[in-house]
Design a protein around this motif. Structure first.
Motif, mmCIF file in Angstrom:
data_model
loop_
_atom_site.group_PDB
_atom_site.id
_atom_site.type_symbol
_atom_site.label_atom_id
_atom_site.label_comp_id
_atom_site.label_asym_id
_atom_site.label_seq_id
_atom_site.Cartn_x
_atom_site.Cartn_y
_atom_site.Cartn_z
ATOM 1 N N LEU A 15 0.824 -1.200 0.000
ATOM 2 C CA LEU A 15 0.000 0.000 0.000
ATOM 3 C C LEU A 15 0.860 1.252 0.000
ATOM 4 O O LEU A 15 1.857 1.333 0.719
ATOM 5 C CB LEU A 15 -0.927 0.010 1.223
ATOM 6 C CG LEU A 15 -1.859 1.219 1.373
ATOM 7 C CD1 LEU A 15 -2.872 1.245 0.236
ATOM 8 C CD2 LEU A 15 -2.572 1.166 2.727
ATOM 9 N N GLY A 16 0.455 2.231 -0.814
ATOM 10 C CA GLY A 16 1.161 3.502 -0.850
ATOM 11 C C GLY A 16 0.236 4.609 -1.320
ATOM 12 O O GLY A 16 -0.866 4.354 -1.815
ATOM 13 N N ILE A 17 0.675 5.850 -1.158
ATOM 14 C CA ILE A 17 -0.061 7.002 -1.668
ATOM 15 C C ILE A 17 0.866 7.771 -2.602
ATOM 16 O O ILE A 17 2.078 7.821 -2.392
ATOM 17 C CB ILE A 17 -0.577 7.906 -0.537
ATOM 18 C CG1 ILE A 17 0.591 8.368 0.355
ATOM 19 C CG2 ILE A 17 -1.625 7.186 0.292
ATOM 20 C CD1 ILE A 17 0.170 9.329 1.438
ATOM 21 N N ALA A 18 0.289 8.356 -3.649
ATOM 22 C CA ALA A 18 1.099 9.041 -4.659
ATOM 23 C C ALA A 18 0.369 10.278 -5.150
ATOM 24 O O ALA A 18 -0.863 10.384 -5.051
ATOM 25 C CB ALA A 18 1.402 8.108 -5.833
ATOM 26 N N ALA A 19 1.135 11.215 -5.704
ATOM 27 C CA ALA A 19 0.576 12.443 -6.265
ATOM 28 C C ALA A 19 1.388 12.840 -7.490
ATOM 29 O O ALA A 19 2.589 12.549 -7.579
ATOM 30 C CB ALA A 19 0.575 13.571 -5.239
ATOM 31 N N ARG A 20 0.726 13.502 -8.433
ATOM 32 C CA ARG A 20 1.382 13.947 -9.666
ATOM 33 C C ARG A 20 0.859 15.322 -10.044
ATOM 34 O O ARG A 20 -0.348 15.590 -9.954
ATOM 35 C CB ARG A 20 1.090 12.955 -10.799
ATOM 36 C CG ARG A 20 1.658 13.375 -12.167
ATOM 37 C CD ARG A 20 1.203 12.424 -13.264
ATOM 38 N NE ARG A 20 -0.250 12.425 -13.393
ATOM 39 C CZ ARG A 20 -0.992 11.313 -13.493
ATOM 40 N NH1 ARG A 20 -0.416 10.140 -13.488
ATOM 41 N NH2 ARG A 20 -2.301 11.391 -13.598
ATOM 42 N N VAL A 21 1.751 16.199 -10.482
ATOM 43 C CA VAL A 21 1.357 17.507 -10.987
ATOM 44 C C VAL A 21 2.025 17.703 -12.344
ATOM 45 O O VAL A 21 3.166 17.289 -12.547
ATOM 46 C CB VAL A 21 1.746 18.636 -10.002
ATOM 47 C CG1 VAL A 21 3.252 18.687 -9.810
ATOM 48 C CG2 VAL A 21 1.219 19.984 -10.484
ATOM 49 N N GLU A 22 1.291 18.334 -13.292
ATOM 50 C CA GLU A 22 1.802 18.505 -14.660
ATOM 51 C C GLU A 22 1.512 19.910 -15.164
ATOM 52 O O GLU A 22 0.531 20.548 -14.764
ATOM 53 C CB GLU A 22 1.100 17.552 -15.637
ATOM 54 C CG GLU A 22 1.253 16.094 -15.361
ATOM 55 C CD GLU A 22 0.445 15.302 -16.362
ATOM 56 O OE1 GLU A 22 1.058 14.553 -17.139
ATOM 57 O OE2 GLU A 22 -0.793 15.444 -16.385
ATOM 58 N N TYR A 23 2.376 20.351 -16.071
ATOM 59 C CA TYR A 23 2.095 21.547 -16.859
ATOM 60 C C TYR A 23 2.314 21.194 -18.318
ATOM 61 O O TYR A 23 3.390 20.714 -18.702
ATOM 62 C CB TYR A 23 2.999 22.717 -16.472
ATOM 63 C CG TYR A 23 2.780 23.918 -17.377
ATOM 64 C CD1 TYR A 23 1.709 24.783 -17.167
ATOM 65 C CD2 TYR A 23 3.627 24.158 -18.458
ATOM 66 C CE1 TYR A 23 1.493 25.866 -18.000
ATOM 67 C CE2 TYR A 23 3.414 25.238 -19.303
ATOM 68 C CZ TYR A 23 2.348 26.096 -19.065
ATOM 69 O OH TYR A 23 2.135 27.162 -19.898
#
Length: 350
Positions: free
Chosen positions: A319-327
């Motif tokens: 189990l893990g948590i992840a985040a992504r941001v893009e331009y």
């Protein structure tokens, strides 16, 4: 706002040895070449498929066996999607989410992929086939490929290994560019980003060679039919791609370039750009993984570019948590124009 609950099942059947070529970061693609939709995937993957490294779209490796050299693996991928925005077409029918969204476009329960990877390997020769079924297949191709006979094939190539350091592939194979791939469990997030789906290649047809200079440094070169194309629809001038990959300990850097030798074939043909540069950098610190991906492309006097940064915190082994941001920037309107009339998109995913 979109909330996504997913379940993926991966089952591996061993009938001998496994063959997996050294990882090639598969990222994925821009629009498919015939017809050229917008935005279409640019085909998604060389590196270890661990979360902290660029994903390898080659079939997973298994311990070699002296018996048959054959390995078969299968998986099923399904999801539940709920969106506060109910998009419809002119007839009032559900039209899915924005076009830069990849495979989870519709509300409710859905099947993404049913897949099978078949790999046969010997000391000098090998063969790889990746079969995909389900509603995400036409999204992957951004077209109906039934007439050309590859509608359920994402990879099919033979491999020749003249030395232990050199491997040569011939056929249709996943792209070497980008940090995300179509197989959801190989990415930090279940969903794929707009950089993957709208600006990068998914696959190529041609010849590819990888040479391992040292344990840390490798070079890959390929001559292909442009981007996401099973045939050459231009003036029979191929595209040339190269990539240098360096990996040591928990850090990896991959720098790639794809150039079109037919400058009249970048819009409406199978190239989509004259020049394409891709950078992937990954790092792992304990249970924290970081992945950066940046792209720049130029076609005639037009250009587009984008960058993505993703991070994952592993809570347990499963189990893990992840985040992504893009331009994503498209100042010349090669890919899309938003409803506000601006040619840039910012995404954030958790």
């Amino acid at each position: 706002m979109t909330r996504i609950l997913t379940a993926a099942l991966v089952t591996t059947l061993l009938g001998g040895s496994a063959f997996a070529q050294d990882a090639v970061p598969e990222a994925a693609p821009m629009p498919a070449p015939e017809p050229a939709p917008a935005p279409a995937p640019a085909p998604a993957p060389l590196a270890d498929p661990a979360p902290m490294t660029p994903v390898d779209v080659s079939p997973p490796a298994a311990a070699p066996s002296a018996d048959t050299g054959l390995k078969i693996s299968m998986f099923a991928d399904s999801y539940y999607n709920w969106s506060t925005t109910k998009n419809t077409d002119a007839a009032g029918m559900p039209s899915g989410q924005p076009a830069h969204r990849a495979y989870n476009r519709y509300n409710g329960f859905g099947l993404s992929f049913l897949g099978a990877d078949i790999v046969y390997d010997t000391e000098k020769f090998g063969a790889t086939a990746s079969l995909r079924f389900g509603p995400s297949v036409p999204i992957f191709y951004a077209a109906d490929k039934g007439l050309t006979g590859i509608d359920n094939i994402t990879q099919a190539y033979v491999t020749y290994k003249p030395t232990s350091a050199l491997a040569i592939d011939f056929g249709q194979f996943s792209t070497i560019y980008g940090a995300e791939v179509a197989e959801s469990w190989k990415n930090l997030n279940y969903t794929r980003g707009g950089l993957y789906y709208a600006m990068q290649p998914f696959w190529h047809t041609g010849v590819r060679a990888k040479y391992s200079i040292t344990d840390e440094l490798s070079l890959t070169a390929m001559v292909v039919n442009g981007v996401n194309s099973e045939i050459d629809v231009g003036k029979e001038r191929p595209s040339i791609g190269v990539q240098a990959a360096y990996a040591k300990d928990n850090v990896a850097v991959l720098l790639g370039y794809l150039g079109n030798l037919d400058p009249d074939n970048n819009v409406g043909g199978d190239a989509y750009f004259d020049h394409f540069v891709d950078l992937v950098a990954t790092a792992g610190f304990g249970n924290v993984s970081l992945v950066f991906n940046g792209d720049y492309a130029k076609a005639d006097d037009a250009q587009f570019y984008g960058a993505s940064l993703a991070a994952r915190l592993g809570l347990t082994d499963e189990l893990g948590i992840a985040a992504r941001v893009e331009y994503l920037g498209d100042p010349d309107g090669l890919i899309w124009v938003t409803e506000a009339g601006e040619n840039n998109v910012i995404t954030a995913t958790g």
